[in-house]
Scaffold this motif. Structure first.
Motif, PDB file in Angstrom:
ATOM      1  N   ASP A 163       0.827  -1.202   0.000  1.00  0.00           N
ATOM      2  CA  ASP A 163       0.000   0.000   0.000  1.00  0.00           C
ATOM      3  C   ASP A 163       0.865   1.257   0.000  1.00  0.00           C
ATOM      4  O   ASP A 163       0.543   2.251  -0.657  1.00  0.00           O
ATOM      5  N   ARG A 164       1.965   1.212   0.736  1.00  0.00           N
ATOM      6  CA  ARG A 164       2.870   2.363   0.776  1.00  0.00           C
ATOM      7  C   ARG A 164       3.545   2.571  -0.587  1.00  0.00           C
ATOM      8  O   ARG A 164       3.709   3.707  -1.049  1.00  0.00           O
ATOM      9  N   ALA A 165       3.889   1.496  -1.234  1.00  0.00           N
ATOM     10  CA  ALA A 165       4.560   1.587  -2.537  1.00  0.00           C
ATOM     11  C   ALA A 165       3.651   2.203  -3.601  1.00  0.00           C
ATOM     12  O   ALA A 165       4.132   2.744  -4.590  1.00  0.00           O
ATOM     13  N   ARG A 166       2.335   2.114  -3.370  1.00  0.00           N
ATOM     14  CA  ARG A 166       1.372   2.610  -4.370  1.00  0.00           C
ATOM     15  C   ARG A 166       1.564   4.094  -4.667  1.00  0.00           C
ATOM     16  O   ARG A 166       1.345   4.535  -5.793  1.00  0.00           O
ATOM     17  N   PHE A 167       1.975   4.867  -3.689  1.00  0.00           N
ATOM     18  CA  PHE A 167       2.131   6.309  -3.896  1.00  0.00           C
ATOM     19  C   PHE A 167       3.548   6.779  -3.560  1.00  0.00           C
ATOM     20  O   PHE A 167       3.800   7.976  -3.391  1.00  0.00           O
ATOM     21  N   ASP A 168       4.485   5.840  -3.495  1.00  0.00           N
ATOM     22  CA  ASP A 168       5.846   6.185  -3.097  1.00  0.00           C
ATOM     23  C   ASP A 168       6.476   7.244  -4.003  1.00  0.00           C
ATOM     24  O   ASP A 168       7.132   8.188  -3.530  1.00  0.00           O
TER      25      ASP A 168
ATOM     26  N   THR B 143       5.227   9.716  -5.728  1.00  0.00           N
ATOM     27  CA  THR B 143       4.751  11.097  -5.605  1.00  0.00           C
ATOM     28  C   THR B 143       5.038  11.713  -4.232  1.00  0.00           C
ATOM     29  O   THR B 143       4.771  12.896  -4.026  1.00  0.00           O
ATOM     30  N   THR B 144       5.599  10.930  -3.308  1.00  0.00           N
ATOM     31  CA  THR B 144       6.031  11.518  -2.028  1.00  0.00           C
ATOM     32  C   THR B 144       7.340  12.284  -2.196  1.00  0.00           C
ATOM     33  O   THR B 144       7.751  13.006  -1.285  1.00  0.00           O
ATOM     34  N   LYS B 145       7.994  12.140  -3.340  1.00  0.00           N
ATOM     35  CA  LYS B 145       9.317  12.751  -3.542  1.00  0.00           C
ATOM     36  C   LYS B 145       9.248  14.227  -3.923  1.00  0.00           C
ATOM     37  O   LYS B 145      10.279  14.901  -3.991  1.00  0.00           O
ATOM     38  N   CYS B 146       8.051  14.736  -4.183  1.00  0.00           N
ATOM     39  CA  CYS B 146       7.912  16.122  -4.658  1.00  0.00           C
ATOM     40  C   CYS B 146       8.455  17.115  -3.636  1.00  0.00           C
ATOM     41  O   CYS B 146       8.151  17.027  -2.446  1.00  0.00           O
ATOM     42  N   ILE B 147       9.251  18.086  -4.117  1.00  0.00           N
ATOM     43  CA  ILE B 147       9.812  19.112  -3.242  1.00  0.00           C
ATOM     44  C   ILE B 147       9.233  20.495  -3.565  1.00  0.00           C
ATOM     45  O   ILE B 147       9.753  21.518  -3.117  1.00  0.00           O
ATOM     46  N   LEU B 148       8.174  20.539  -4.365  1.00  0.00           N
ATOM     47  CA  LEU B 148       7.460  21.784  -4.669  1.00  0.00           C
ATOM     48  C   LEU B 148       8.383  22.853  -5.258  1.00  0.00           C
ATOM     49  O   LEU B 148       8.310  24.026  -4.908  1.00  0.00           O
ATOM     50  N   CYS B 149       9.245  22.432  -6.172  1.00  0.00           N
ATOM     51  CA  CYS B 149      10.157  23.379  -6.813  1.00  0.00           C
ATOM     52  C   CYS B 149       9.504  24.103  -7.978  1.00  0.00           C
ATOM     53  O   CYS B 149      10.012  25.122  -8.451  1.00  0.00           O
ATOM     54  N   ALA B 150       8.387  23.566  -8.481  1.00  0.00           N
ATOM     55  CA  ALA B 150       7.635  24.130  -9.610  1.00  0.00           C
ATOM     56  C   ALA B 150       8.311  23.904 -10.952  1.00  0.00           C
ATOM     57  O   ALA B 150       7.882  24.457 -11.961  1.00  0.00           O
ATOM     58  N   ALA B 151       9.369  23.094 -11.003  1.00  0.00           N
ATOM     59  CA  ALA B 151      10.032  22.821 -12.282  1.00  0.00           C
ATOM     60  C   ALA B 151       9.078  22.146 -13.259  1.00  0.00           C
ATOM     61  O   ALA B 151       9.080  22.453 -14.455  1.00  0.00           O
ATOM     62  N   CYS B 152       8.253  21.232 -12.762  1.00  0.00           N
ATOM     63  CA  CYS B 152       7.325  20.524 -13.650  1.00  0.00           C
ATOM     64  C   CYS B 152       6.214  21.450 -14.129  1.00  0.00           C
ATOM     65  O   CYS B 152       5.914  21.530 -15.327  1.00  0.00           O
ATOM     66  N   THR B 153       5.612  22.173 -13.203  1.00  0.00           N
ATOM     67  CA  THR B 153       4.491  23.044 -13.548  1.00  0.00           C
ATOM     68  C   THR B 153       4.915  24.135 -14.525  1.00  0.00           C
ATOM     69  O   THR B 153       4.211  24.428 -15.494  1.00  0.00           O
ATOM     70  N   SER B 154       6.077  24.738 -14.293  1.00  0.00           N
ATOM     71  CA  SER B 154       6.522  25.827 -15.160  1.00  0.00           C
ATOM     72  C   SER B 154       7.112  25.335 -16.473  1.00  0.00           C
ATOM     73  O   SER B 154       7.519  26.142 -17.308  1.00  0.00           O
ATOM     74  N   SER B 155       7.162  24.017 -16.668  1.00  0.00           N
ATOM     75  CA  SER B 155       7.592  23.476 -17.965  1.00  0.00           C
ATOM     76  C   SER B 155       6.393  23.092 -18.830  1.00  0.00           C
ATOM     77  O   SER B 155       6.560  22.675 -19.970  1.00  0.00           O
ATOM     78  N   CYS B 156       5.190  23.240 -18.278  1.00  0.00           N
ATOM     79  CA  CYS B 156       3.969  22.786 -18.943  1.00  0.00           C
ATOM     80  C   CYS B 156       3.411  23.871 -19.865  1.00  0.00           C
ATOM     81  O   CYS B 156       3.072  24.968 -19.402  1.00  0.00           O
ATOM     82  N   PRO B 157       3.276  23.601 -21.164  1.00  0.00           N
ATOM     83  CA  PRO B 157       2.741  24.621 -22.088  1.00  0.00           C
ATOM     84  C   PRO B 157       1.301  25.009 -21.786  1.00  0.00           C
ATOM     85  O   PRO B 157       0.893  26.136 -22.084  1.00  0.00           O
ATOM     86  N   ILE B 158       0.513  24.112 -21.192  1.00  0.00           N
ATOM     87  CA  ILE B 158      -0.861  24.462 -20.811  1.00  0.00           C
ATOM     88  C   ILE B 158      -0.827  25.503 -19.690  1.00  0.00           C
ATOM     89  O   ILE B 158      -1.582  26.472 -19.693  1.00  0.00           O
ATOM     90  N   TYR B 159       0.080  25.333 -18.752  1.00  0.00           N
ATOM     91  CA  TYR B 159       0.200  26.288 -17.648  1.00  0.00           C
ATOM     92  C   TYR B 159       0.682  27.644 -18.158  1.00  0.00           C
ATOM     93  O   TYR B 159       0.262  28.686 -17.666  1.00  0.00           O
ATOM     94  N   TRP B 160       1.581  27.638 -19.157  1.00  0.00           N
ATOM     95  CA  TRP B 160       2.055  28.907 -19.716  1.00  0.00           C
ATOM     96  C   TRP B 160       0.895  29.717 -20.280  1.00  0.00           C
ATOM     97  O   TRP B 160       0.839  30.929 -20.133  1.00  0.00           O
ATOM     98  N   SER B 161      -0.029  29.020 -20.954  1.00  0.00           N
ATOM     99  CA  SER B 161      -1.103  29.719 -21.654  1.00  0.00           C
ATOM    100  C   SER B 161      -2.321  29.985 -20.772  1.00  0.00           C
ATOM    101  O   SER B 161      -3.148  30.837 -21.091  1.00  0.00           O
ATOM    102  N   ASP B 162      -2.431  29.240 -19.676  1.00  0.00           N
ATOM    103  CA  ASP B 162      -3.601  29.401 -18.806  1.00  0.00           C
ATOM    104  C   ASP B 162      -3.180  29.171 -17.359  1.00  0.00           C
ATOM    105  O   ASP B 162      -3.083  28.038 -16.902  1.00  0.00           O
TER     106      ASP B 162
END
Length: 259
Positions: free
Chosen positions: A161-166, A168-187
């Motif tokens: 059960d722990r491995a199921r979401f292991d 996504t526990t690594k996120c450090i909220l740096c925003a590198a993923c979000t700010s690389s998204c073209p949908i986020y750029w436009s909206d």
């Protein structure tokens, strides 16, 4: 404009053979001076095994104290020094000079371009307004929610059960993923990959009882369905999270209502 250079301190010649001369090309913006951004070059001698963050420190501490950027732990844990380096979202504290500036034949270097991450309002130099990003994070309820009375013992969870979401526990909220998204750029209303990743972490936690609430939040028009599966987010993540896979799992849970 002449390129500012870092003068070598007296006695620095000895043992300095390992240093390379690198030009840092930094996008500067100061709203108190101009409403337009510009590029400024800084040339300095630096050990190629040092990091881009070390170069930025040298510039700020020894050449131009007005250079503004965020950093904290300097070890790839806090996520505060995410910036666009040579056209890619990276953590300055994890990016080595030798990997991006030293030519393959070892003879010379190429410039390092540094600019703020995209899709967010630039406040000054490399600092962007992170409040919309963190608001999206707060909106997906990124904490454990349970109903009823508190248990008399810890909430047990199997290794499976722990491995199921292991991942996504690594996120450090740096925003590198979000700010690389073209949908986020436009909206800027789109929740963005990081918020969905942090929702995933609790949606698939066997101890949590609010998966349906989060799924309904992400079923909104600005939610998970805005993703176009370009994999930019996965490529940009400095922690190696399979962001696109997590987003697809949330979509599947919305369709099947099974977590």
């Amino acid at each position: 404009m002449a390129t500012p250079t870092l003068d070598k301190p007296a006695g620095a010649e000895a043992g300095a053979d390992h240093l390379v001369t690198v030009t840092f090309r930094i996008r500067r913006f100061n709203p108190e001076v101009s409403d337009q951004a510009s590029w400024q070059d800084f040339e300095l001698a630096i050990d190629p095994k040092e990091r881009v963050l070390d170069g930025l420190h040298k510039i700020k501490w020894e050449i131009d104290g007005t250079l503004t950027f965020r950093r904290s732990c300097a070890h790839g844990v806090c996520g505060s020094d995410a910036m666009r380096i040579n056209g890619r979202n990276r953590l300055a504290c994890k990016t080595l000079i030798k990997d991006i500036a030293v030519l393959k034949d070892g003879r010379g270097t190429k410039p390092i371009t540094v600019e703020p991450i995209q899709g967010m309002t630039v406040l000054k130099d490399l600092v962007v307004d992170m409040e919309p990003f963190f608001q999206a994070y707060r909106d997906v309820l990124p904490f454990l929610i349970t109903e009823g009375n508190e248990p008399s013992r810890e909430r047990l969870q199997s290794p499976a059960d722990r491995a199921r979401f292991d991942d996504t526990t690594k996120c450090i909220l740096c925003a590198a993923c979000t700010s690389s998204c073209p949908i986020y750029w436009s909206d800027g209303q789109y929740f963005g990959p990081a918020a969905i990743v942090n929702a995933h972490r609790f949606i698939f936690d066997s101890r949590d009882e609010a998966a349906e609430r989060r799924l309904e939040i992400l079923n909104d028009r600005d939610g998970v369905w805005r993703c176009r599966t370009t994999f930019n987010c996965t490529d940009a993540c400095p922690r190696g999270i399979e962001v696109t896979k997590a987003i697809q799992e949330v979509k599947r849970a919305l369709v099947t209502r099974r977590v």
